[in-house]
Write a protein that holds these residues in place. Structure first.
Motif, PDB file in Angstrom:
ATOM      1  N   PHE A 278      -0.376  41.652  96.378  1.00 33.85           N
ATOM      2  CA  PHE A 278      -0.633  41.980  94.981  1.00 33.85           C
ATOM      3  C   PHE A 278      -0.439  40.821  94.013  1.00 33.85           C
ATOM      4  O   PHE A 278      -0.724  40.965  92.818  1.00 33.85           O
ATOM      5  CB  PHE A 278       0.248  43.161  94.558  1.00 33.85           C
ATOM      6  N   ASP A 281      -3.039  39.964  91.246  1.00 31.70           N
ATOM      7  CA  ASP A 281      -3.962  41.089  91.420  1.00 31.70           C
ATOM      8  C   ASP A 281      -4.759  40.997  92.719  1.00 31.70           C
ATOM      9  O   ASP A 281      -5.873  41.530  92.800  1.00 31.70           O
ATOM     10  CB  ASP A 281      -4.943  41.176  90.240  1.00 31.70           C
ATOM     11  N   ILE A 314       2.561  46.519  85.097  1.00 29.01           N
ATOM     12  CA  ILE A 314       1.200  46.227  84.657  1.00 29.01           C
ATOM     13  C   ILE A 314       1.238  45.877  83.176  1.00 29.01           C
ATOM     14  O   ILE A 314       1.873  46.579  82.382  1.00 29.01           O
ATOM     15  CB  ILE A 314       0.281  47.440  84.883  1.00 29.01           C
ATOM     16  N   ILE A 324       1.058  42.644  87.313  1.00 29.01           N
ATOM     17  CA  ILE A 324      -0.347  42.973  87.494  1.00 29.01           C
ATOM     18  C   ILE A 324      -1.028  42.963  86.136  1.00 29.01           C
ATOM     19  O   ILE A 324      -0.539  43.567  85.176  1.00 29.01           O
ATOM     20  CB  ILE A 324      -0.518  44.378  88.125  1.00 29.01           C
ATOM     21  N   SER A 325      -2.181  42.283  86.058  1.00 30.56           N
ATOM     22  CA  SER A 325      -2.924  42.271  84.807  1.00 30.56           C
ATOM     23  C   SER A 325      -4.388  42.566  85.118  1.00 30.56           C
ATOM     24  O   SER A 325      -4.692  43.204  86.123  1.00 30.56           O
ATOM     25  CB  SER A 325      -2.756  40.929  84.101  1.00 30.56           C
ATOM     26  N   LEU A 327      -8.305  42.355  86.216  1.00 34.24           N
ATOM     27  CA  LEU A 327      -9.212  41.649  87.101  1.00 34.24           C
ATOM     28  C   LEU A 327     -10.080  40.717  86.268  1.00 34.24           C
ATOM     29  O   LEU A 327     -10.153  40.827  85.048  1.00 34.24           O
ATOM     30  CB  LEU A 327     -10.076  42.644  87.875  1.00 34.24           C
ATOM     31  N   VAL A 360      -8.244  46.643  84.392  1.00 36.56           N
ATOM     32  CA  VAL A 360      -6.953  46.653  85.078  1.00 36.56           C
ATOM     33  C   VAL A 360      -6.966  47.706  86.177  1.00 36.56           C
ATOM     34  O   VAL A 360      -7.218  48.898  85.912  1.00 36.56           O
ATOM     35  CB  VAL A 360      -5.800  46.917  84.101  1.00 36.56           C
ATOM     36  N   PRO A 363      -1.998  48.719  91.407  1.00 37.79           N
ATOM     37  CA  PRO A 363      -1.807  48.342  92.812  1.00 37.79           C
ATOM     38  C   PRO A 363      -2.084  49.531  93.717  1.00 37.79           C
ATOM     39  O   PRO A 363      -1.549  50.623  93.499  1.00 37.79           O
ATOM     40  CB  PRO A 363      -0.340  47.920  92.862  1.00 37.79           C
ATOM     41  N   GLY A 382      -8.893  42.035  95.072  1.00 36.22           N
ATOM     42  CA  GLY A 382      -8.248  42.873  94.085  1.00 36.22           C
ATOM     43  C   GLY A 382      -6.916  43.362  94.630  1.00 36.22           C
ATOM     44  O   GLY A 382      -6.572  43.122  95.791  1.00 36.22           O
ATOM     45  N   PRO A 383      -6.136  44.072  93.823  1.00 38.39           N
ATOM     46  CA  PRO A 383      -4.794  44.514  94.225  1.00 38.39           C
ATOM     47  C   PRO A 383      -4.856  45.764  95.106  1.00 38.39           C
ATOM     48  O   PRO A 383      -4.462  46.856  94.693  1.00 38.39           O
ATOM     49  CB  PRO A 383      -4.112  44.787  92.895  1.00 38.39           C
TER      50      PRO A 383
END
Length: 481
Positions: A278, A281, A314, A324-325, A327, A360, A363, A382-383
């Motif tokens: 992750f 992302d 996030i 996480i932010s 894509l 966004v 995960p 991607g996550p």
């Protein structure tokens, strides 16, 4: 709003057109980016070719010192550069700082490699009629290198092309990814202040579709280095003709986890797997995508991964606690949403995530994913990961190899026979034992097999790809009986 220009021959030149650069996270405009035309790309190649005539004579210690000065300048501007990465790529700031750390190391490795360019002596008398001959090889720079770079490591993956090119004595034309031109354009200032001669580094943001052909077919281009999709990589290979090419393409990295680990050890493996799956992302070429876990520990490992995924924060990439932010763009989010829906329609179970808010993606962990679903056959970027149980180690290796890609593979096991079996049979450019496949340090050889590409990066290895081997043979005692 800032408007950027092209860097050609130590001069800022207005682009033939401009394109607005937007933040992947907020959608707000960041800058107006000057885009090169085909004619301006040709101009950059001609300038680089002219500069090569003198730059290849610049001594190694001077090239090394230039690269060291760039590393030092980046260290002084560390936070500024990290925030630039976070702003234009939506990379969480902590990960962006880590990229700057690695970029500095990459340029330092390039400086060391510049000082250590060497050939070898050839034992000519190993063959009949070879006696009385002295032979040795030299490594010589090729000329103009064109580099087409991706968005996901906009400074370090650029350094992996620019650093070895300059270390070898080549000149370079750099076309950065459309989403991350600012991280490349700032190199003009850093290298100019560090004493790089005019015309050695040229930076031309622009459309890959428009500029790709001239960058790969111009008669004065000697070497092409590209990181991106297999589709574009195949096109570059077809266009390049006899030119040398290094291609770092797609992947869907597998990780194999054997039984025999204690609960505490599995906790640590789950921590590392979470990071490798992750981080940024999942927009990493060697991000873990497919996890194969022994059936005896499968349920517990899935539970551990779900717990960790749900704890990831996030948010805004510039916030200190963001994991996480967004894509990179809407197209990436739309593609992954379709792939999740398709996998679920074929029986997959979403253990956590699978939701989207704008660009966004939360995960996501899926189980019971069909082997032929896109999430197991294509590069997700991607996550998201799939987790699948196995009964035997051979079965796990077979499932891992059921892929058109082969960049990095990872395998955790305490059994030396299984470790050696994985090292021998996993079809990938790198096999990492008791380590996640996302692990990379910048001096190691890096590249793939199958549709993951050809050639190797890693500073010394990339430098060798960018040079010719010249053989020199001296016949001795010509006039003696």
């Amino acid at each position: 709003m800032k408007q950027t220009q092209l860097w050609i021959g130590d001069t800022w030149i207005p682009g033939a057109s401009t394109v607005t650069l937007h933040s992947p996270y907020t959608g707000d405009p960041i800058a107006e980016i000057g885009y090169a035309s085909v004619e301006q790309a040709e101009q950059a190649i001609e300038v680089a070719a002219a500069a090569f005539k003198s730059f290849y004579k610049v001594p190694a210690y001077t090239r090394a010192e230039i690269l060291r000065k760039v590393a030092s300048a980046m260290e002084k501007r560390h936070e500024e550069l990290a925030r630039l990465i976070a702003k234009e790529s939506a990379k969480p700031i902590q990960a962006a700082r880590g990229e700057i750390d690695r970029t500095i190391q990459t340029y330092l490795f390039a400086a060391e490699a510049a000082r250590d360019n060497r050939g070898e002596t050839i034992p000519m008398d190993a063959a009949p009629h070879g006696e009385n001959h002295l032979a040795y090889t030299q490594r010589k720079p090729l000329g103009v290198v064109t580099a087409i770079t991706p968005f996901n490591f906009p400074m370090n993956l650029v350094a992996h092309k620019v650093g070895p090119a300059i270390a070898a004595g080549n000149t370079i034309v750099l076309k950065p990814a459309e989403q991350t031109p600012l991280s490349s354009l700032i190199l003009a200032e850093l290298f100019q202040q560090s004493g790089l001669p005019a015309g050695v580094l040229n930076i031309i943001p622009g459309s890959g579709a428009e500029l790709g052909e001239i960058l790969t077919t111009h008669p004065k281009v000697a070497f092409i280095t590209f990181t991106g999709s297999p589709r574009v990589g195949k096109l570059i290979r077809a266009q390049a003709g006899l030119r040398r090419v290094t291609l770092e393409l797609g992947s869907n990295s597998p990780l194999l986890i054997d039984e025999g680990f204690s609960p505490d050890e599995l906790e640590k493996i789950a921590d590392e797997t979470t990071n490798g799956s992750f981080n940024y992302d999942g927009q990493v070429c060697i991000s873990i995508q497919r996890v194969y876990v022994h059936k005896n520990i499968y349920d517990g490992f899935v539970e551990r991964m779900v717990q960790r995924a749900e704890k990831l924060k996030i948010g805004d990439p510039l916030a200190e606690d963001t994991n996480i932010s967004a894509l990179i763009n809407t197209a990436a989010a739309d593609r992954l949403k379709k792939w999740v829906e398709h996998a679920v329609s074929k029986g997959a179970v979403v253990q956590t995530g699978g939701t989207f808010e704008g660009n966004v993606m939360a995960p996501t962990i899926l189980t019971n994913v069909s082997p032929d679903a896109e999430l197991n056959t294509e590069e997700a970027f991607g996550p998201i990961i799939t987790i699948t149980p196995f009964e035997t180690w051979s079965e796990a290796i077979d499932m891992a190899n059921r892929s058109k890609f082969g960049l990095n593979s990872g395998a955790f096991t305490k059994d030396i026979e299984r470790a050696l079996q994985a090292a021998e049979k996993l079809e990938s450019g790198g096999v990492l034992i008791n380590q996640i496949p996302t692990f990379r340090v910048d001096q190691m050889p890096y590249g793939g097999v199958k549709e993951s590409g050809s050639g190797r990066e890693g500073i010394r290895y990339a430098m060798e790809e960018m040079m010719d081997i010249k053989l020199v043979v001296l016949r001795m005692n010509v006039y003696q009986p």
